[in-house]
Design a protein around this motif. Sequence first.
Motif, PDB file in Angstrom:
ATOM      1  N   LEU A 162     -18.730  10.035 -32.166  1.00 44.82           N
ATOM      2  CA  LEU A 162     -18.586   8.635 -32.540  1.00 44.82           C
ATOM      3  C   LEU A 162     -18.025   7.842 -31.378  1.00 44.82           C
ATOM      4  O   LEU A 162     -17.375   8.400 -30.477  1.00 44.82           O
ATOM      5  N   LEU A 163     -18.283   6.529 -31.376  1.00 38.34           N
ATOM      6  CA  LEU A 163     -17.637   5.629 -30.439  1.00 38.34           C
ATOM      7  C   LEU A 163     -16.349   5.151 -31.079  1.00 38.34           C
ATOM      8  O   LEU A 163     -16.343   4.689 -32.234  1.00 38.34           O
ATOM      9  N   HIS A 164     -15.258   5.256 -30.347  1.00 38.87           N
ATOM     10  CA  HIS A 164     -13.978   4.839 -30.900  1.00 38.87           C
ATOM     11  C   HIS A 164     -14.060   3.371 -31.294  1.00 38.87           C
ATOM     12  O   HIS A 164     -14.537   2.533 -30.514  1.00 38.87           O
ATOM     13  N   PRO A 165     -13.632   3.006 -32.501  1.00 41.41           N
ATOM     14  CA  PRO A 165     -13.808   1.626 -32.974  1.00 41.41           C
ATOM     15  C   PRO A 165     -13.079   0.572 -32.146  1.00 41.41           C
ATOM     16  O   PRO A 165     -13.466  -0.598 -32.178  1.00 41.41           O
ATOM     17  N   PHE A 166     -12.048   0.951 -31.396  1.00 47.87           N
ATOM     18  CA  PHE A 166     -11.299  -0.029 -30.612  1.00 47.87           C
ATOM     19  C   PHE A 166     -11.504   0.127 -29.108  1.00 47.87           C
ATOM     20  O   PHE A 166     -11.751  -0.843 -28.410  1.00 47.87           O
ATOM     21  N   THR A 167     -11.427   1.340 -28.592  1.00 45.61           N
ATOM     22  CA  THR A 167     -11.576   1.545 -27.154  1.00 45.61           C
ATOM     23  C   THR A 167     -13.034   1.626 -26.723  1.00 45.61           C
ATOM     24  O   THR A 167     -13.356   1.447 -25.553  1.00 45.61           O
ATOM     25  N   LYS A 168     -13.933   1.906 -27.686  1.00 44.94           N
ATOM     26  CA  LYS A 168     -15.372   2.098 -27.444  1.00 44.94           C
ATOM     27  C   LYS A 168     -15.651   3.319 -26.568  1.00 44.94           C
ATOM     28  O   LYS A 168     -16.753   3.469 -26.034  1.00 44.94           O
ATOM     29  N   GLU A 169     -14.694   4.211 -26.438  1.00 49.26           N
ATOM     30  CA  GLU A 169     -14.914   5.457 -25.720  1.00 49.26           C
ATOM     31  C   GLU A 169     -15.661   6.436 -26.628  1.00 49.26           C
ATOM     32  O   GLU A 169     -15.445   6.462 -27.841  1.00 49.26           O
ATOM     33  N   GLU A 170     -16.539   7.257 -26.025  1.00 50.42           N
ATOM     34  CA  GLU A 170     -17.289   8.239 -26.806  1.00 50.42           C
ATOM     35  C   GLU A 170     -16.416   9.455 -27.079  1.00 50.42           C
ATOM     36  O   GLU A 170     -15.840  10.036 -26.165  1.00 50.42           O
ATOM     37  N   SER A 219       1.057  23.832 -40.478  1.00 50.87           N
ATOM     38  CA  SER A 219       0.710  24.974 -39.623  1.00 50.87           C
ATOM     39  C   SER A 219      -0.710  25.465 -39.898  1.00 50.87           C
ATOM     40  O   SER A 219      -1.270  26.224 -39.109  1.00 50.87           O
ATOM     41  N   LEU A 220      -1.313  25.041 -41.008  1.00 50.12           N
ATOM     42  CA  LEU A 220      -2.670  25.450 -41.352  1.00 50.12           C
ATOM     43  C   LEU A 220      -3.732  24.601 -40.652  1.00 50.12           C
ATOM     44  O   LEU A 220      -4.922  24.872 -40.782  1.00 50.12           O
ATOM     45  N   LEU A 221      -3.307  23.572 -39.909  1.00 54.91           N
ATOM     46  CA  LEU A 221      -4.249  22.657 -39.276  1.00 54.91           C
ATOM     47  C   LEU A 221      -4.709  23.152 -37.910  1.00 54.91           C
ATOM     48  O   LEU A 221      -3.926  23.725 -37.147  1.00 54.91           O
ATOM     49  N   THR A 222      -5.982  22.906 -37.613  1.00 54.53           N
ATOM     50  CA  THR A 222      -6.508  23.043 -36.259  1.00 54.53           C
ATOM     51  C   THR A 222      -7.020  21.666 -35.849  1.00 54.53           C
ATOM     52  O   THR A 222      -8.030  21.188 -36.378  1.00 54.53           O
ATOM     53  N   ILE A 223      -6.295  21.025 -34.940  1.00 55.38           N
ATOM     54  CA  ILE A 223      -6.616  19.652 -34.541  1.00 55.38           C
ATOM     55  C   ILE A 223      -7.594  19.678 -33.374  1.00 55.38           C
ATOM     56  O   ILE A 223      -7.369  20.336 -32.359  1.00 55.38           O
ATOM     57  N   LEU A 224      -8.702  18.936 -33.518  1.00 58.77           N
ATOM     58  CA  LEU A 224      -9.739  18.865 -32.493  1.00 58.77           C
ATOM     59  C   LEU A 224      -9.642  17.594 -31.661  1.00 58.77           C
ATOM     60  O   LEU A 224     -10.057  17.572 -30.503  1.00 58.77           O
ATOM     61  N   PHE A 225      -9.125  16.528 -32.246  1.00 55.65           N
ATOM     62  CA  PHE A 225      -8.922  15.252 -31.553  1.00 55.65           C
ATOM     63  C   PHE A 225      -7.876  14.464 -32.315  1.00 55.65           C
ATOM     64  O   PHE A 225      -7.838  14.499 -33.552  1.00 55.65           O
ATOM     65  N   GLU A 226      -7.063  13.705 -31.565  1.00 55.16           N
ATOM     66  CA  GLU A 226      -6.078  12.843 -32.224  1.00 55.16           C
ATOM     67  C   GLU A 226      -5.679  11.719 -31.297  1.00 55.16           C
ATOM     68  O   GLU A 226      -5.487  11.916 -30.097  1.00 55.16           O
ATOM     69  N   ASP A 227      -5.591  10.517 -31.845  1.00 55.64           N
ATOM     70  CA  ASP A 227      -4.949   9.403 -31.150  1.00 55.64           C
ATOM     71  C   ASP A 227      -4.190   8.589 -32.190  1.00 55.64           C
ATOM     72  O   ASP A 227      -3.911   9.081 -33.291  1.00 55.64           O
ATOM     73  N   GLU A 228      -3.854   7.370 -31.875  1.00 57.07           N
ATOM     74  CA  GLU A 228      -3.035   6.563 -32.777  1.00 57.07           C
ATOM     75  C   GLU A 228      -3.728   6.265 -34.101  1.00 57.07           C
ATOM     76  O   GLU A 228      -3.071   6.083 -35.128  1.00 57.07           O
ATOM     77  N   GLN A 285     -23.374   3.057 -41.519  1.00 52.89           N
ATOM     78  CA  GLN A 285     -24.377   2.526 -40.591  1.00 52.89           C
ATOM     79  C   GLN A 285     -24.924   3.603 -39.650  1.00 52.89           C
ATOM     80  O   GLN A 285     -25.600   3.288 -38.672  1.00 52.89           O
ATOM     81  N   LYS A 286     -24.626   4.865 -39.951  1.00 53.87           N
ATOM     82  CA  LYS A 286     -25.127   6.018 -39.185  1.00 53.87           C
ATOM     83  C   LYS A 286     -24.655   5.999 -37.737  1.00 53.87           C
ATOM     84  O   LYS A 286     -25.357   6.434 -36.825  1.00 53.87           O
ATOM     85  N   LYS A 287     -23.446   5.499 -37.515  1.00 51.62           N
ATOM     86  CA  LYS A 287     -22.875   5.458 -36.176  1.00 51.62           C
ATOM     87  C   LYS A 287     -21.944   6.643 -35.911  1.00 51.62           C
ATOM     88  O   LYS A 287     -21.317   6.701 -34.854  1.00 51.62           O
ATOM     89  N   ILE A 288     -21.848   7.544 -36.882  1.00 47.03           N
ATOM     90  CA  ILE A 288     -21.117   8.790 -36.681  1.00 47.03           C
ATOM     91  C   ILE A 288     -22.126   9.921 -36.787  1.00 47.03           C
ATOM     92  O   ILE A 288     -22.726  10.139 -37.840  1.00 47.03           O
TER      93      ILE A 288
END
Length: 287
Positions: free
Chosen positions: A269-277, A79-88, A159-162
């Motif tokens: 960041l670019l998602h490592p699998f979907t390549k979505e930003e 309950s202490l979490l504030t989630i900003l993004f989540e996927d699998e 590699q400074k990709k984030i």
Amino acid sequence: MDITIQLPDNFQETTIDELLEKDWLVPRKVRHFLRTRKNVMVNGQAVRFHLPVKAGDTLSLHFEQEDYPTPNIHIGDPSLLTILFEDEHLIIVNKPIGMKTHPNEPEERDTLLNQLAGYLTPKGQFPYVVHRLDRETSGCIVFAKNPFVLPIVGQMLEQKKIYRRYQAIVSGKIERPSWTINKSIGRHRHDRRKYVVDPKKGKHAVTHVEKVSYDQQNNQTAVFCTLDTGRTHQIRVHLSNEGFPIVGDPLYGRTSAKRLMLHAYELHLLHPFTKEEIIVQSLPGLW
């Protein structure tokens, strides 16, 4: 652990072996087990590792328990979490002020990693640390949700990709609109809690600073900082060394405040699998 990934439209054709080794950084031992156990399927069919895969193909990987052992993490309060993004594969949360990123001792239970374990364990998932924020710093921080994606995101960070953008409020008036601090950082000789600029023995560290506004009444300047490297206390040490300590910094500052005025405001960041930003902001921030 089962992982299913559909290769994105811009995927460049390569072999399964090259994909697992070079792109997804699967360790040699694990790749061997995947091959001998026939635990990699392409579009529902078991295939040989020398065969190519292309955009649109769906890969299913099955990992045994011994491939990636389950971590032992004390369960915290989700309950202490504030989630900003989540996927699998990834979860980005807002770290509160005063909470450690992860335990330093086995018995600790009140860190952000513990709270994430409380949230993910009922789903059969576990959090893995990609990077950290100081206890006194708030804001965006990304965790891996499985050990398969962890080295991929870790390499992206190296590699400074984030892209990480911080808000800070410092003591003093900054005149120039922007500049880059490129000074190595090492441990303080006499105080093990602290770090200092150390040109001879320190590690390479680069911080980019952008002036936002100046508060004449309080003699404070608001700035954005972005990082090329991620040394411990990097922004705090660099700004203090330049003569502009962060307001409320108990180690490097001279002024008191209710909190350290440093906030991890934005992460790209670019998602490592979907390549979505993926772009997240931890609002409202410091201003």
